[in-house]
Scaffold this motif. Structure first.
Motif, PDB file in Angstrom:
ATOM      1  N   ARG A   1      -9.578   4.699  -8.012  1.00  0.00           N
ATOM      2  CA  ARG A   1      -8.953   5.793  -6.966  1.00  0.00           C
ATOM      3  C   ARG A   1      -9.503   5.654  -5.820  1.00  0.00           C
ATOM      4  O   ARG A   1      -8.845   5.504  -4.834  1.00  0.00           O
TER       5      ARG A   1
ATOM      6  N   LYS B   1       0.959  -1.021   0.073  1.00  0.00           N
ATOM      7  CA  LYS B   1      -0.246   0.106  -0.012  1.00  0.00           C
ATOM      8  C   LYS B   1       1.001   1.086   0.112  1.00  0.00           C
ATOM      9  O   LYS B   1       0.169   2.212   0.037  1.00  0.00           O
ATOM     10  N   THR B   2       2.101   0.962   0.099  1.00  0.00           N
ATOM     11  CA  THR B   2       3.032   2.267   0.224  1.00  0.00           C
ATOM     12  C   THR B   2       3.629   2.624  -1.186  1.00  0.00           C
ATOM     13  O   THR B   2       4.140   3.632  -1.478  1.00  0.00           O
TER      14      THR B   2
ATOM     15  N   GLY C   1      -6.773   1.399   1.716  1.00  0.00           N
ATOM     16  CA  GLY C   1      -5.356   1.888   2.397  1.00  0.00           C
ATOM     17  C   GLY C   1      -4.247   1.875   1.626  1.00  0.00           C
ATOM     18  O   GLY C   1      -2.963   2.489   2.372  1.00  0.00           O
ATOM     19  N   PHE C   2      -4.225   2.403   0.174  1.00  0.00           N
ATOM     20  CA  PHE C   2      -3.150   2.636  -0.443  1.00  0.00           C
ATOM     21  C   PHE C   2      -2.807   4.212  -0.179  1.00  0.00           C
ATOM     22  O   PHE C   2      -3.634   5.117  -0.412  1.00  0.00           O
ATOM     23  N   ASP C   3      -1.856   4.531   0.348  1.00  0.00           N
ATOM     24  CA  ASP C   3      -1.524   5.838   0.647  1.00  0.00           C
ATOM     25  C   ASP C   3      -0.344   6.387   0.139  1.00  0.00           C
ATOM     26  O   ASP C   3       0.373   7.622   0.346  1.00  0.00           O
ATOM     27  N   GLY C   4       0.270   5.690  -0.974  1.00  0.00           N
ATOM     28  CA  GLY C   4       1.571   6.262  -1.725  1.00  0.00           C
ATOM     29  C   GLY C   4       1.199   7.038  -2.961  1.00  0.00           C
ATOM     30  O   GLY C   4      -0.086   7.414  -2.738  1.00  0.00           O
ATOM     31  N   THR C   5       1.813   7.463  -3.535  1.00  0.00           N
ATOM     32  CA  THR C   5       1.358   8.285  -4.996  1.00  0.00           C
ATOM     33  C   THR C   5       0.390   7.599  -5.718  1.00  0.00           C
ATOM     34  O   THR C   5       0.517   6.326  -6.099  1.00  0.00           O
TER      35      THR C   5
ATOM     36  N   SER D   1       3.739   3.235  -5.500  1.00  0.00           N
ATOM     37  CA  SER D   1       2.966   4.062  -6.398  1.00  0.00           C
ATOM     38  C   SER D   1       2.006   3.225  -7.120  1.00  0.00           C
ATOM     39  O   SER D   1       2.142   2.078  -7.627  1.00  0.00           O
TER      40      SER D   1
ATOM     41  N   ARG E   1      -7.985   4.241  -2.218  1.00  0.00           N
ATOM     42  CA  ARG E   1      -7.859   4.824  -0.948  1.00  0.00           C
ATOM     43  C   ARG E   1      -8.526   4.445   0.256  1.00  0.00           C
ATOM     44  O   ARG E   1      -8.081   4.276   1.134  1.00  0.00           O
ATOM     45  N   GLN E   2      -9.751   3.620   0.030  1.00  0.00           N
ATOM     46  CA  GLN E   2     -10.505   2.984   0.890  1.00  0.00           C
ATOM     47  C   GLN E   2      -9.997   1.800   1.572  1.00  0.00           C
ATOM     48  O   GLN E   2      -9.963   1.319   2.696  1.00  0.00           O
TER      49      GLN E   2
END
Length: 254
Positions: free
Chosen positions: A221, A209-210, A228-232, A212, A225-226
């Motif tokens: 998209r 999840k970190t 938990g992907f929080d990278g670029t 890109s 995000r839901q």
């Protein structure tokens, strides 16, 4: 002159039978593709039931295909595909229309732009449908928006699930090894289901999840995000090979 994506390693998650062209496009720009399909396309479990659903296809006046997979699997399920020449054909997006064309059929109802159900429902031809009998070729578990809206506009609608999407059972050790050796730069995903499958296949690790992430729609998209992907997070105009490649090149050049 260096290529646009020289040295970049891209995790390609398209279904195995649909990944080769994107892989070739990436290679032409200097990138290395790691193939890791997160969705597998299969026929339905009950083929006899599907065949029975299609027996009365001649009583319909319109056939709508949701995707290129719906075209491929739908035509295989028809005893006499030539019957489609007598129906008005609809396609969700140009790629689906091209798939029909490759089999010798022409879709009359196709959005000039866009690739979603909403785009197809915006066509002038789909606004007043009283008396229309519409058969929708789709994958199992698809959204009900199309059928519900078409019924509200007066059509009689039947949906047939001509294929199913399943989570592949493949070894993940090689992918984990690529990560450990810092050989993954970005993940390219072309469906919301694929995002969720990727997480499940790897048993929900924090590291994935970190990275890109390249997606092909606002819905993907939001799913990312839901999840938990929080990278670029890069979003292409659509999930086609060409649009995904263009978004990747633009990101790499920034």
């Amino acid at each position: 002159m260096p290529k646009s994506l020289q040295g970049l390693t891209v995790l390609v998650t398209r279904p195995a039978h649909q990944a080769s062209r994107f892989q070739q496009l990436l290679a032409a720009e200097g990138a290395h593709a790691v193939l890791f399909p997160v969705v597998e396309i299969c026929p339905p479990d009950d083929l006899a039931a599907l065949t029975a659903q299609l027996v009365d296809i001649a009583t319909y006046d319109t056939a709508l295909f949701i995707s290129a997979n719906a075209v491929d699997y739908g035509l295989k399920a028809l005893a006499t595909p030539q019957i489609l020449h007598h129906l008005t054909l609809g396609a969700i997006g140009k790629k689906t229309a091209q798939a029909l064309q490759q089999h010798g059929f022409t879709a009359q109802w196709v959005p000039t732009a866009g690739f979603t159900s909403e785009d197809w429902l915006a066509l002038p031809q789909t606004q007043q449908l009283a008396g229309r009998r519409i058969l929708i070729f789709r994958g199992a578990g698809g959204r009900e928006l199309l059928a519900d809206t078409l019924r509200q506009r007066g059509a009689t609608v039947t949906q047939v699930d001509v294929y199913q999407r399943v989570c592949p059972k493949i070894a993940v050790s090689q992918l984990k090894q690529h990560h450990e050796q810092q050989q993954l730069d970005i993940i390219a995903v072309t469906s919301s289901e694929g995002i969720l499958n990727l997480v499940a296949m790897l048993d929900n690790p924090a590291w994935i999840k970190t990275l890109s992430l390249l997606v092909g729609s606002p819905r993907m998209r939001e799913t990312a995000r839901q999840a938990g992907f929080d990278g670029t997070l890069i979003m292409a105009d659509n999930p086609s090979d060409e649009a995904m490649l263009q978004a990747l090149i633009q990101w790499a050049q920034e």
